[in-house]
Design an enzyme around this catalytic site. Structure first.
Site, PDB file in Angstrom:
ATOM      1  CB  CYS A 107     -12.315  15.186 -18.477  1.00  0.00           C
ATOM      2  SG  CYS A 107     -11.917  13.945 -17.198  1.00  0.00           S
ATOM      3  CG  HIS A 149      -8.951  12.733 -22.160  1.00  0.00           C
ATOM      4  ND1 HIS A 149      -9.300  14.095 -22.112  1.00  0.00           N
ATOM      5  CD2 HIS A 149      -9.509  12.014 -21.076  1.00  0.00           C
ATOM      6  CE1 HIS A 149      -9.739  14.283 -21.009  1.00  0.00           C
ATOM      7  NE2 HIS A 149     -10.103  13.134 -20.219  1.00  0.00           N
ATOM      8  CD  GLU A 150     -10.738   8.247 -21.557  1.00  0.00           C
ATOM      9  OE1 GLU A 150     -10.711   8.249 -20.548  1.00  0.00           O
ATOM     10  OE2 GLU A 150     -11.464   9.270 -21.983  1.00  0.00           O
ATOM     11  CG  HIS A 153      -8.320   9.814 -17.110  1.00  0.00           C
ATOM     12  ND1 HIS A 153      -8.617  10.477 -16.086  1.00  0.00           N
ATOM     13  CD2 HIS A 153      -9.288  10.366 -18.154  1.00  0.00           C
ATOM     14  CE1 HIS A 153      -9.646  11.642 -16.206  1.00  0.00           C
ATOM     15  NE2 HIS A 153      -9.817  11.232 -17.531  1.00  0.00           N
TER      16      HIS A 153
HETATM   17 ZN   LIG Z   1     -11.155  12.599 -18.786  1.00  0.00          ZN
END
Ligand SMILES: [Zn+2]
Length: 185
Positions: A107, A149-150, A153
């Site tokens: 990341c 993953h995004e 976020h």
């Molecule tokens: Zn990340």
């Protein structure tokens, strides 16, 4: 314009992104800057939180990664994933398929930290584009992992939250150090 990437320890990484109701010039500029910042950092994805803006917007580009394949169906049509990159997604909604796979992740907000993370092998994402078109993405492989993953976020969730406890314990002192560096800055 390349922007500074927010590092772990900054509370903005824990903020849930606000929906983008209208694509203004400001939103377009932010998207362009996020793409430039991601490409400069050799990342495959970047969320608005990572440049300090808690908004439902993420950019992705997996086209430079050759050793980790992806598949992509865009609005039901099979397409070459590389040719559809980069993606700018607004207000994405994620559906996970049940089958999971473990894969290595890093990341941009956690310098030099990587870990194996278990994620859904394939996903369906419905999102808006900068042209305010609703698109449906069906992805597997690296692209599916990057999308998860995004989108995490955008909801204030970080990949350390998805690590198993052994991996997290192994990283505990490095995470503490990152947090300290932030509070000193
Ligand atoms: Zn990340």
């Amino acid at each position: 314009m390349k922007l500074p990437i927010v590092q772990y320890g900054d509370p903005v990484l824990r903020a849930k992104g606000k929906r983008i109701e209208e694509v203004t010039d400001q939103v377009r500029e932010l998207a362009a800057n996020m793409l430039e910042t991601m490409h400069e950092a050799n990342g495959v994805g970047l969320a608005a939180q990572q440049i300090g803006e808690p908004l439902q917007m993420t950019v992705l580009d997996i086209s430079a990664v050759e050793d980790r394949p992806s598949t992509l169906r865009l609005d039901g049509q099979e397409v070459d994933p590389a040719s559809a990159m980069p993606l700018v997604l607004l207000n994405p909604a994620l559906e996970l398929h049940e089958e999971t796979v473990v894969g290595l992740e890093g990341c941009l907000s956690f310098p030099e930290i990587t870990a194996d993370i278990e994620r859904a092998e394939s996903v369906v994402v419905r999102a808006e584009t900068l042209d305010q078109q609703l698109i449906k993405i069906e992805a597997s492989g690296l692209l599916a992992r990057a999308l998860q993953h995004e989108i995490d976020h955008l909801n204030g969730i970080l990949f350390i939250d998805r690590m198993n406890s052994a991996a997290k314990a192994a990283l505990a002192s490095r995470l503490k150090r990152l947090q300290k560096e932030f509070s000193r800055a």
